[in-house]
Design a protein around this motif. Structure first.
Motif, PDB file in Angstrom:
ATOM      1  N   VAL A 227      36.487   4.209 100.596  1.00 42.43           N
ATOM      2  CA  VAL A 227      35.225   3.825 101.246  1.00 42.43           C
ATOM      3  C   VAL A 227      34.075   3.875 100.238  1.00 42.43           C
ATOM      4  O   VAL A 227      33.204   2.995 100.222  1.00 42.43           O
ATOM      5  N   ARG A 228      34.074   4.890  99.399  1.00 41.17           N
ATOM      6  CA  ARG A 228      33.026   4.994  98.368  1.00 41.17           C
ATOM      7  C   ARG A 228      33.039   3.762  97.473  1.00 41.17           C
ATOM      8  O   ARG A 228      31.984   3.206  97.128  1.00 41.17           O
ATOM      9  N   ARG A 229      34.237   3.318  97.111  1.00 44.08           N
ATOM     10  CA  ARG A 229      34.353   2.129  96.273  1.00 44.08           C
ATOM     11  C   ARG A 229      33.791   0.904  97.005  1.00 44.08           C
ATOM     12  O   ARG A 229      33.076   0.085  96.419  1.00 44.08           O
ATOM     13  N   SER A 230      34.083   0.802  98.288  1.00 51.12           N
ATOM     14  CA  SER A 230      33.577  -0.320  99.082  1.00 51.12           C
ATOM     15  C   SER A 230      32.053  -0.289  99.153  1.00 51.12           C
ATOM     16  O   SER A 230      31.392  -1.331  99.030  1.00 51.12           O
ATOM     17  N   VAL A 231      31.496   0.897  99.350  1.00 49.24           N
ATOM     18  CA  VAL A 231      30.035   1.040  99.398  1.00 49.24           C
ATOM     19  C   VAL A 231      29.420   0.605  98.070  1.00 49.24           C
ATOM     20  O   VAL A 231      28.458  -0.176  98.035  1.00 49.24           O
ATOM     21  N   LEU A 232      29.967   1.103  96.982  1.00 49.15           N
ATOM     22  CA  LEU A 232      29.404   0.811  95.666  1.00 49.15           C
ATOM     23  C   LEU A 232      29.512  -0.673  95.320  1.00 49.15           C
ATOM     24  O   LEU A 232      28.578  -1.251  94.759  1.00 49.15           O
ATOM     25  N   GLU A 233      30.639  -1.284  95.672  1.00 56.74           N
ATOM     26  CA  GLU A 233      30.781  -2.716  95.411  1.00 56.74           C
ATOM     27  C   GLU A 233      29.783  -3.519  96.242  1.00 56.74           C
ATOM     28  O   GLU A 233      29.188  -4.487  95.752  1.00 56.74           O
ATOM     29  N   GLY A 234      29.622  -3.130  97.511  1.00 53.06           N
ATOM     30  CA  GLY A 234      28.665  -3.835  98.354  1.00 53.06           C
ATOM     31  C   GLY A 234      27.248  -3.697  97.841  1.00 53.06           C
ATOM     32  O   GLY A 234      26.485  -4.679  97.797  1.00 53.06           O
ATOM     33  N   ARG A 235      26.880  -2.489  97.444  1.00 46.74           N
ATOM     34  CA  ARG A 235      25.527  -2.268  96.950  1.00 46.74           C
ATOM     35  C   ARG A 235      25.305  -2.996  95.626  1.00 46.74           C
ATOM     36  O   ARG A 235      24.232  -3.554  95.369  1.00 46.74           O
ATOM     37  N   ALA A 236      26.327  -3.000  94.777  1.00 44.51           N
ATOM     38  CA  ALA A 236      26.211  -3.712  93.503  1.00 44.51           C
ATOM     39  C   ALA A 236      26.000  -5.207  93.733  1.00 44.51           C
ATOM     40  O   ALA A 236      25.170  -5.840  93.052  1.00 44.51           O
ATOM     41  N   ALA A 237      26.735  -5.776  94.682  1.00 46.85           N
ATOM     42  CA  ALA A 237      26.576  -7.207  94.972  1.00 46.85           C
ATOM     43  C   ALA A 237      25.160  -7.504  95.462  1.00 46.85           C
ATOM     44  O   ALA A 237      24.567  -8.528  95.103  1.00 46.85           O
ATOM     45  N   ARG A 238      24.617  -6.608  96.277  1.00 50.48           N
ATOM     46  CA  ARG A 238      23.239  -6.790  96.750  1.00 50.48           C
ATOM     47  C   ARG A 238      22.260  -6.727  95.581  1.00 50.48           C
ATOM     48  O   ARG A 238      21.307  -7.524  95.509  1.00 50.48           O
ATOM     49  N   GLU A 239      22.480  -5.803  94.654  1.00 50.40           N
ATOM     50  CA  GLU A 239      21.584  -5.686  93.504  1.00 50.40           C
ATOM     51  C   GLU A 239      21.682  -6.915  92.603  1.00 50.40           C
ATOM     52  O   GLU A 239      20.683  -7.343  92.016  1.00 50.40           O
ATOM     53  N   ILE A 240      22.863  -7.491  92.502  1.00 55.42           N
ATOM     54  CA  ILE A 240      23.019  -8.718  91.713  1.00 55.42           C
ATOM     55  C   ILE A 240      22.216  -9.852  92.342  1.00 55.42           C
ATOM     56  O   ILE A 240      21.539 -10.623  91.646  1.00 55.42           O
ATOM     57  N   ALA A 258      17.590  -4.266  88.307  1.00 57.20           N
ATOM     58  CA  ALA A 258      18.571  -4.508  89.370  1.00 57.20           C
ATOM     59  C   ALA A 258      19.974  -4.669  88.792  1.00 57.20           C
ATOM     60  O   ALA A 258      20.951  -4.123  89.336  1.00 57.20           O
ATOM     61  N   TYR A 259      20.083  -5.404  87.690  1.00 56.74           N
ATOM     62  CA  TYR A 259      21.394  -5.521  87.035  1.00 56.74           C
ATOM     63  C   TYR A 259      21.883  -4.147  86.567  1.00 56.74           C
ATOM     64  O   TYR A 259      23.083  -3.851  86.631  1.00 56.74           O
ATOM     65  N   GLY A 260      20.963  -3.326  86.080  1.00 55.78           N
ATOM     66  CA  GLY A 260      21.348  -1.985  85.639  1.00 55.78           C
ATOM     67  C   GLY A 260      21.916  -1.158  86.768  1.00 55.78           C
ATOM     68  O   GLY A 260      22.910  -0.436  86.600  1.00 55.78           O
ATOM     69  N   ARG A 261      21.294  -1.270  87.943  1.00 59.97           N
ATOM     70  CA  ARG A 261      21.816  -0.529  89.105  1.00 59.97           C
ATOM     71  C   ARG A 261      23.192  -1.045  89.512  1.00 59.97           C
ATOM     72  O   ARG A 261      24.083  -0.257  89.870  1.00 59.97           O
ATOM     73  N   ALA A 262      23.374  -2.357  89.461  1.00 61.71           N
ATOM     74  CA  ALA A 262      24.689  -2.927  89.779  1.00 61.71           C
ATOM     75  C   ALA A 262      25.737  -2.448  88.774  1.00 61.71           C
ATOM     76  O   ALA A 262      26.864  -2.103  89.158  1.00 61.71           O
ATOM     77  N   HIS A 263      25.367  -2.435  87.508  1.00 61.85           N
ATOM     78  CA  HIS A 263      26.280  -1.973  86.450  1.00 61.85           C
ATOM     79  C   HIS A 263      26.685  -0.524  86.701  1.00 61.85           C
ATOM     80  O   HIS A 263      27.877  -0.163  86.620  1.00 61.85           O
TER      81      HIS A 263
END
Length: 453
Positions: A227-240, A258-263
């Protein structure tokens, strides 16, 4: 505080008791009939202590009910109460149904009591299902009762923590679906704190861990990582998405952040794969692909301010329309200044471009802008003079106004960047303003198109 299970405070169970089978006699011990006591242990389960009796077996009853069930051993066999690191096992040899076993999870033990008789004592275990188990023995029961009481509390703590972890991770999954990523990640952190607490309770029970507890905790942790991985991927996509929007709007620093946060989110997501020992190359490959894409985008973004400025400058060179060329030079000047100011005062530069070269470009573009706008104003004034001589005062005013506005808009950058041209520029502007003041628009001889009356 020493762990509940350790070599210093636990009796242990001898190999003869664990491995023995067969009927006992006057000179021999009695055991189970069909299989040794050790065969009832799960893989990795640790026997802690055992008590036995030769006739009375174990008694079962429901709380508040008078009826009871006794499971007694056959002649020459015994009943055993084996406490492990996870369960309390009652195994009775040679009953009417052969050897018979009942197990009680330590997490289900609510009350442990004992009483001492003249020849034998008895301990009683009450479970969460309101079932009572009575087991008599001539051996001392106090160590058994103390162990069951302490170990059950540890197990209850473990299970409660895991229940809380599962609830938190369910909240995280729900919040992820709603795209409330920050709140979801907070719920994930709560779940991680609960499994950490469960591990502490496990270590309080046994320093080396308890196999079944470890397995349950690891299953919970694996779900948390998922679930943590899913959260992080979702948030990264939003930041992109945010980064791309800011980039298009020319907000390069915000795009970079924003790219830095996604990274960072993708890197953290990668740690969830290695943390739980997963060898799923598909997940790792997917995350690394996304991480590489972000890094490529960041590299392009870091070059974008200078590229954008140079592109605007080149487009200005390509047009012969002085008004359009001035507008393009004004935009190029803004892009160059943005490129210069983005990392102003920062020790570690984020964006590409030689500072000296950018300063030179700013000076050149600013001077070109002043010259272009003055040429444009001169042409508009000349056109305005022509309209005025022909009596077309409204058109003359429009031409003079274009010239005045273009010169007025150029004064601020000239004052800052081309100070040696400022006097000539302001004098030019003031001359146009004088023409506007002297223009008599009431004497307009502009022909009125037929059909407009």
């Amino acid at each position: 505080m020493a762990p509940i299970i350790s070599g210093d405070n636990i009796e242990g169970v001898d190999e003869a008791t664990l491995g023995g089978t067969g009927r006992g006699g006057i000179l021999s011990d009695s055991y189970l009939r069909e299989a040794p006591l050790s065969s009832y242990l799960n893989e990795g389960e640790r026997p802690v202590m055992v008590r036995s009796n030769g006739k009375k077996g174990v008694l079962r009853s429901d709380v508040g009910v008078d009826e009871t069930e006794r499971i007694a051993p056959g002649e020459g066999y015994r009943a055993f109460a084996l406490a492990t690191d996870a369960r309390l096992l009652f195994v009775v040899g040679d009953t009417d149904d052969g050897d018979r076993s009942v197990d009680v999870s330590l997490a289900d033990v609510e009350v442990v009591e004992h009483s001492d008789g003249v020849l034998a004592g008895e301990f009683v275990v009450t479970t969460a299902a309101d079932v009572e188990w009575y087991f008599p023995s001539r051996s001392g029961l106090e160590p058994m009762v103390e162990y069951l009481d302490a170990a059950s509390l540890s197990w209850i703590a473990i299970e409660e923590r895991l229940d809380d972890a599962r609830a938190a991770i369910a909240d995280a999954a729900r919040l992820t679906r709603a795209r409330w990523y920050d709140d979801a990640l907070s719920a994930v952190r709560d779940a991680m704190a609960e499994t950490d607490a469960a591990r502490r309770s496990e270590r309080e029970l046994c320093a080396g861990g308890v196999t079944v507890a470890t397995e349950r905790i690891e299953r919970a942790e694996a779900r948390i990582d998922e679930v943590r991985r899913s959260v992080l991927e979702g948030r990264a996509a939003r930041e992109i998405d945010r980064a791309e929007t800011r980039w298009r709007e020319g907000e390069y620093a915000n795009a970079h952040d924003a790219y830095g946060r996604a990274h960072d989110d993708y890197e953290e997501a990668l740690t969830t794969v290695s943390a739980n020992g997963s060898t799923d190359g598909t997940v790792t490959g997917r995350l690394r692909t996304k991480l590489d894409r972000v890094e490529r985008n960041v590299a392009a973004l870091e070059q974008a301010p200078v590229d954008s400025a140079e592109e605007a400058r080149e487009r200005a060179r390509e047009t012969d329309d002085l008004r359009e060329r001035g507008d393009r030079l004004d935009f190029a000047l803004d892009r160059y200044r943005t490129a210069l100011e983005l990392d102003w005062g920062r020790s570690n530069r984020r964006f590409e471009g030689d500072t000296t070269a950018i300063r030179d470009a700013i000076d050149a573009v600013a001077r070109d802008l002043v010259e272009t706008r003055r040429r444009y104003a001169t042409r508009r004034v000349r056109a305005g003079d022509g309209h005025r001589e022909e009596g077309r005062m409204a058109r003359a005013e429009s031409c003079y106004r274009d010239a005045y506005d273009a010169l007025g808009e150029t004064v601020p950058p000239a004052r800052e960047l081309v100070p040696d041209a400022l006097d000539a520029l302001t004098a030019h502007r003031d001359a146009v303003a004088d023409r506007l003041r002297r223009l008599d628009t009431t004497d307009d001889q502009t022909p009125i198109p037929s059909g407009s009356h």
